[in-house]
Structures are given as structure tokens and as C-alpha cells.
Motif scaffolding. Structure first.
Motif, PDB file in Angstrom:
ATOM      1  N   ARG A  99       5.060  11.622  -3.051  1.00 17.44           N
ATOM      2  CA  ARG A  99       3.653  11.519  -3.443  1.00 17.44           C
ATOM      3  C   ARG A  99       2.879  12.748  -2.964  1.00 17.44           C
ATOM      4  NH1 ARG A  99       0.705   6.756  -4.402  1.00 17.44           N
ATOM      5  NH2 ARG A  99       2.434   5.555  -3.552  1.00 17.44           N
ATOM      6  N   ASN A 100       3.207  13.205  -1.759  1.00 21.05           N
ATOM      7  CA  ASN A 100       2.566  14.387  -1.181  1.00 21.05           C
ATOM      8  C   ASN A 100       3.479  14.919  -0.090  1.00 21.05           C
ATOM      9  OD1 ASN A 100       0.714  16.358  -0.605  1.00 21.05           O
ATOM     10  ND2 ASN A 100      -0.701  15.034   0.511  1.00 21.05           N
ATOM     11  N   ALA A 216       6.794  14.256   4.147  1.00 23.02           N
ATOM     12  CA  ALA A 216       6.508  13.766   2.798  1.00 23.02           C
ATOM     13  C   ALA A 216       6.046  12.317   2.819  1.00 23.02           C
ATOM     14  CB  ALA A 216       7.752  13.889   1.914  1.00 23.02           C
ATOM     15  N   ILE A 217       5.034  12.047   2.030  1.00 23.40           N
ATOM     16  CA  ILE A 217       4.655  10.657   1.757  1.00 23.40           C
ATOM     17  C   ILE A 217       5.489  10.212   0.566  1.00 23.40           C
ATOM     18  CG2 ILE A 217       2.800   9.120   0.989  1.00 23.40           C
ATOM     19  CD1 ILE A 217       0.816  10.967   2.347  1.00 23.40           C
ATOM     20  N   ILE A 218       6.222   9.135   0.736  1.00 21.36           N
ATOM     21  CA  ILE A 218       7.114   8.666  -0.322  1.00 21.36           C
ATOM     22  C   ILE A 218       6.354   7.744  -1.269  1.00 21.36           C
ATOM     23  CG2 ILE A 218       9.258   7.428  -0.818  1.00 21.36           C
ATOM     24  CD1 ILE A 218       9.568  10.171   0.556  1.00 21.36           C
ATOM     25  N   GLU A 233      -1.507   8.218   4.536  1.00 22.90           N
ATOM     26  CA  GLU A 233      -2.267   9.472   4.560  1.00 22.90           C
ATOM     27  C   GLU A 233      -2.744   9.792   5.979  1.00 22.90           C
ATOM     28  OE1 GLU A 233      -2.897  11.807   2.477  1.00 22.90           O
ATOM     29  OE2 GLU A 233      -2.319  10.998   0.513  1.00 22.90           O
ATOM     30  N   HIS A 234      -3.161   8.764   6.708  1.00 20.78           N
ATOM     31  CA  HIS A 234      -3.621   8.969   8.084  1.00 20.78           C
ATOM     32  C   HIS A 234      -2.497   9.571   8.931  1.00 20.78           C
ATOM     33  CE1 HIS A 234      -7.568   7.374   7.775  1.00 20.78           C
ATOM     34  NE2 HIS A 234      -7.225   6.108   7.605  1.00 20.78           N
ATOM     35  N   PHE A 235      -1.277   9.022   8.813  1.00 15.72           N
ATOM     36  CA  PHE A 235      -0.176   9.531   9.634  1.00 15.72           C
ATOM     37  C   PHE A 235       0.221  10.935   9.180  1.00 15.72           C
ATOM     38  CE2 PHE A 235       4.050  10.054  11.354  1.00 15.72           C
ATOM     39  CZ  PHE A 235       3.936   9.467  12.604  1.00 15.72           C
ATOM     40  N   TYR A 236       0.259  11.145   7.873  1.00 18.65           N
ATOM     41  CA  TYR A 236       0.618  12.453   7.317  1.00 18.65           C
ATOM     42  C   TYR A 236      -0.330  13.532   7.833  1.00 18.65           C
ATOM     43  CZ  TYR A 236       1.403  16.056   3.738  1.00 18.65           C
ATOM     44  OH  TYR A 236       1.658  17.240   3.083  1.00 18.65           O
TER      45      TYR A 236
END
Length: 262
Positions: A99-100, A216-218, A233-236
Motif C-alpha cells: 500500500r505504501n 512497507a504497509i501491506i 500509518e502511525h507505525f509506518y
């Protein structure tokens, strides 16, 4: 004397599941797969993160990046992935699983030995019958880089029969500690804080591909709700903040601004 008004029993039974539902909704679980070489640093970052975000709970699964990537491709319910391999990150990206994501760290290889052993040169080691441990090249990025290094040094063929393959870099540390092998190859960050281990020889980073770590956000779970996405998103973002970068740096990772912002 005043009388205390009580709620009717049927209203209490209606409110109990509602209250329980609100309580359960407060805690968000994040499941994160990460390269074994990030174990110590990510565990420290987890403590800091959960203090700042007490409604989010983090659970890690550590292992070889190649193995973890295949698990994601097979549908494992993973929210974020930290890879020690650009190839494994790119394969997930190409497969539509990311995702990102971005590169966040860099590392390098070192040869290690027990600290109570007399230091010898690489030449002396080659002329001995000692064994060397590396990660399995097909599944462990550190093993892939180690194979490249040994081939560039022109000693890969000479070491055949003396190379012990492991499931990840943590196992390399273990077999060297236990004396099952004389030498191992791990990331520089892996020997931070390890007792009875030391760097025997440094490696030339030009002899293998740049060792980059990716976050990476999966996005392979369409059922994930907005609250879960916000938590991911917060952890990323948290692992890329100065506080986390300082923790990574303290464990021997390269966190140069040019790399982080690329």
C-alpha cells in the motif's frame, strides 16, 4: 433517606454488550513481519510506540525476508513488512501487495568470531579446516550478500564443504556462540550488544549489492477498516521519526538522511 433509583434489568442487559463492544474497539492489533536482523531494534521501538499509542498493540514475526515475503504472497494476515532485501520488497510491490513503502536503513556485512578466540587473518582461516556460517542465500538476504562477497573475494569455491547454511542471521550468531563454526557472516548491526562475539574482519561494501532495508504497509486485506489503516500509518511514520532513527543508529544501522528521504 433518599432512595437510589436502579435501571431496569432488561436495560442493563442491553447496555452490557454495547459497553463491551466499545471497550474491545479501543485496542487495535498490528501484526508485523520483519527481518530477523531487526529484532533488537524493533523491540525497543515497540516499547516507545506503545507508550505513545496505548490503543495499538504490536506483535512481531521475525525471520528471513524471503520466507516472510512468501508468507505474505500466500495470504498471511500481515499489516506491515520490514525487509532486509530490496528484491523481496520489489516483488511484493510488483505483486500489488504494498500500500505504501520506502527505503529506511542501510547496513553492511562483517565476519564474526567468538571474542575469546585468538584473532586470525582471513588467509589463515582459508588455510585451516574451519567452518563458516551464512544465511541460506535463497531465503535470507544476508546469505545472498554473503555469497556475493565470498565470490567477489574469490573464495566461494575454496570454502565448499565448509559453509554451514542457516535459516536467518540470528542462527548464524547462535552457531558461532556455541562454537559449532569458527566464523560467521552477519550484518554489522547484529553484533550490537552480543556477548562473547566480535568482528573478526570487516568487509568492503563495494563487493556486494547495497544492503537496504525497506518498510512497507501491506495492502492485501480488503477487509481492513479505517481505524486499522490509521494504526498502520502511525507505525509506518513512527519508525521513520528521529526517535526511532536514533534507536536504529544505536544498533549499528546506517540512517543517513539521504537514504531515508530517497
Amino acid at each position: 433517606m433518599k432512595t437510589v433509583q436502579r435501571l431496569p434489568i432488561f436495560i442493563i442487559f442491553i447496555l452490557i454488550p454495547f459497553i463491551a463492544g466499545c471497550t474491545n474497539e479501543e485496542k487495535i492489533e498490528l501484526t508485523i513481519s520483519a527481518a530477523a536482523s531487526m529484532t533488537n531494534s524493533l523491540n525497543e521501538i515497540k516499547k516507545e510506540f506503545e507508550q505513545d499509542y496505548p490503543h495499538i498493540s504490536v506483535t512481531y514475526h521475525f525471520g528471513g525476508s524471503g520466507t516472510l515475503r512468501k508468507q505474505i504472497e500466500q495470504g498471511a494476515p500481515i499489516d506491515l513488512f520490514f525487509s532486509a532485501s530490496k528484491k523481496d520488497y520489489q516483488l511484493l510491490e510488483e505483486g500489488g501487495f504494498v500500500r505504501n513503502g520506502s527505503a529506511i536503513l542501510q547496513n553492511k556485512l562483517v565476519f564474526i568470531q567468538q571474542s575469546n578466540e585468538e584473532k586470525q587473518s582471513l588467509t589463515d582461516f582459508l588455510h585451516s579446516d574451519g567452518k563458516i556460517a551464512i544465511g541460506t542465500p535463497e531465503a535470507v538476504p544476508a546469505g545472498t550478500y554473503s555469497e556475493q562477497l565470498l565470490k567477489e573475494l574469490g573464495i566461494w569455491d575454496k570454502l565448499q564443504g565448509r559453509i554451514i547454511l542457516t535459516k536467518d542471521v540470528r542462527q548464524v550468531l547462535t552457531v558461532v556462540k556455541e562454537g559449532a563454526v569458527d566464523v560467521g557472516i552477519v550484518y554489522q548491526s547484529d553484533i550490537h550488544g552480543e556477548e562473547n562475539l566480535e568482528a573478526a574482519w570487516e568487509s568492503d561494501p563495494h563487493l556486494y549489492e547495497p544492503i537496504q532495508y525497506f518498510a512497507a504497509i501491506i495492502g492485501n486485506n480488503s477487509a481492513v477498516d479505517d481505524r486499522k489503516i490509521d494504526a498502520m500509518e502511525h507505525f509506518y511514520q513512527f519508525i521513520q521519526e528521529e526517535q526511532s532513527m536514533n534507536i536504529f543508529a544505536s544498533y549499528g544501522f546506517d540512517t543517513t538522511e539521504a537514504l531515508v528521504n530517497q
